[in-house]
Design an enzyme around this catalytic site. Structure first.
Site, mmCIF file in Angstrom:
data_model
loop_
_atom_site.group_PDB
_atom_site.id
_atom_site.type_symbol
_atom_site.label_atom_id
_atom_site.label_comp_id
_atom_site.label_asym_id
_atom_site.label_seq_id
_atom_site.Cartn_x
_atom_site.Cartn_y
_atom_site.Cartn_z
ATOM 1 N N LYS A 88 0.854 -1.193 0.000
ATOM 2 C CA LYS A 88 0.000 0.000 0.000
ATOM 3 C C LYS A 88 0.881 1.230 0.000
ATOM 4 O O LYS A 88 2.000 1.211 0.520
ATOM 5 C CB LYS A 88 -0.913 0.031 1.237
ATOM 6 C CG LYS A 88 -2.208 0.794 1.004
ATOM 7 C CD LYS A 88 -3.177 0.034 0.098
ATOM 8 C CE LYS A 88 -4.494 0.750 -0.066
ATOM 9 N NZ LYS A 88 -5.463 -0.067 -0.817
ATOM 10 N N ASP B 29 -6.422 4.061 -5.512
ATOM 11 C CA ASP B 29 -7.082 3.974 -4.213
ATOM 12 C C ASP B 29 -7.790 5.309 -4.001
ATOM 13 O O ASP B 29 -8.197 5.960 -4.973
ATOM 14 C CB ASP B 29 -6.057 3.657 -3.115
ATOM 15 C CG ASP B 29 -6.705 3.138 -1.834
ATOM 16 O OD1 ASP B 29 -7.259 2.038 -1.856
ATOM 17 O OD2 ASP B 29 -6.670 3.860 -0.819
#
Length: 440
Positions: free
Chosen positions: A120, A160
């Site tokens: 991430k 995202d």
């Protein structure tokens, strides 16, 4: 204020100071290791990311000044394959959030049987304050800064919060410039013309609805007479609403950062999506009345879909919930105390690491297509997504019944079990009894 191209700016992620996502996920991992009867060694291998990079990203602004932004990239695990996970642009990004999100990605990939680890990334920025040129320069600068640890065999980013296909296209171009040749498999969620996959934009919302449909079968809830309420109408919330509407579910309330709308007879979702495209909010939609967002969780609906913020279902809001099913389209929408209350109330929860894993699944398909140089039609992508989501739901539900635990605990047990199996196969751990074999 300047507008971000081709993307909705998501609402701020307002985390409760007492609910650190990194500490929450570590606690859940520890419980899963204990439930499987594994050694403490397994938890030690899972409790921290294998690497976390913090970078400085200098950007020349339109007025000629240079502003420095802070970015992060976390690799939780690469035991099952290269790290995989999105990049978010948000003013409240922090290192613990990024680490937690990378850990969730490890679990999602394991549950879905994908050959990926967890990654991430994020940049501390409010993209609404940047021009398109500044946003592009920031996107390219982030890739330059993290390029030593990314690549199609090491770490594959994706969109995202507040990032989109255009931003992925800029990042792809920057990576290709650094390499001197095209590497389409470096990043997913990119525009179709440069190697993106059909169905990727809709994938997370479609996966949420597939999970809801499977839960409805288990609980004998007829979809054609069911009702739903949705918190958040960005990409995931709007796609979830679209697909639920197509299945005949009556969506009676929707909220976003600016307010809410309500229609007891059901909201016309196609008309609402057009309204939002024009006004950037569900507010003032002529086909519904204004609605206090704080009342959303108290509605007596079949399906409640938190699709916006972290830490929304808490010890204060959970007692209000009357839904039969909570489908966690957002990452980390429920605090541990909120989760305890939902369990006590007997509410069926589809946990985020299962419910919203459609995005990473189609990102996997995109990566496979890039590696093959051959691309599938949208119908084939959607069929493969449905197969993966149903398979994963059945695995988690079976664990839920066998272990007599809730669905969140069951999902963690499945994910941790598969990662632990890989630890054993590689010789990282020894002398423990395999609780079950990975069927993925």
């Amino acid at each position: 204020m300047k507008e971000v191209p081709e993307s909705k700016v998501e609402a701020p992620i307002t985390a409760n100071a007492n609910e650190n996502p990194y500490e929450i996920v570590k606690s859940l991992l520890k419980n899963s290791v204990e439930a499987l009867g594994l050694t403490e060694d397994v938890y030690r291998l899972l409790e921290k990311p294998i690497r976390v990079l913090e970078v400085s990203i200098p950007v020349r602004m339109d007025d000629g000044t240079i502003k420095n932004f802070t970015g992060y990239r976390s690799h939780h695990s690469d035991i099952l394959g290269p790290a995989k996970g999105g990049i978010r642009f948000h003013p409240e990004v922090n290192i613990d959030e990024v680490k937690a999100l990378s850990m969730w990605m490890s679990l999602k990939s394991a549950i879905l049987g994908l050959p990926f680890g967890g990654g991430k990334g994020g940049v501390i920025v409010d993209p609404r304050e940047l021009s398109q040129c500044e946003l592009e320069n920031l996107s390219r600068g982030y890739i330059r800064a993290i390029t030593p640890i990314i690549g199609p065999e090491k770490d594959i980013p994706a969109p995202d919060v507040n990032t989109n296909p255009q931003i992925m296209g800029w990042m792809l171009d920057e990576y290709d410039r650094l390499r001197g040749y095209n590497v389409p498999g470096f990043i997913t969620g990119k525009p179709i013309i440069v190697g993106g996959s059909q169905g990727r934009v809709e994938a997370t919302g479609r996966g949420v609805v597939i999970s809801i449909a499977e839960a409805a079968k288990k609980l004998n809830i007829p979809l054609e007479s069911a009702t739903a309420a949705i918190q958040g109408f960005g990409n995931v919330g709007s796609m979830t609403a679209k697909f639920l509407h197509e299945l005949g579910v009556k969506i009676i309330a929707i909220t976003d950062v600016k307010g809410g709308i309500y229609n007891e007879n059901g909201i016309d979702i196609p008309s609402l999506r057009q309204h939002v495209a024009e006004t950037k909010s569900v507010v003032d939609f002529p086909g519904a009345e204004s609605f206090d967002s704080d009342k959303l969780f108290g509605l007596p609906v079949d399906f409640l879909v938190p699709a916006a913020l972290e830490n929304q279902i808490t010890e204060k809001t959970a007692p209000q919930i009357q839904a039969k099913v909570v489908a966690e389209a957002a990452n980390g929408p429920t605090t541990p105390e909120g989760d305890r209350i939902l369990n006590e109330k007997g509410i069926f929860v589809i946990p985020d690491i299962l419910c919203n894993s459609g995005g990473v699944t189609v990102s996997y398909f995109e990566w496979v297509q890039n590696n093959m140089g051959y691309y599938w039609k949208e119908e084939e992508v959607n069929t493969k997504l449905e197969e993966k989501m149903i398979y994963a739901f059945e695995d988690v539900h079976k664990m839920h019944e066998e272990k007599q635990v809730n669905m969140r605990e069951a999902a963690y047990i499945v994910g941790v079990g598969r990662i632990a199996e890989a630890f054993q196969a590689r010789g990282w751990i020894n002398d423990w009894s395999m609780p079950f074999k990975c069927k993925a």
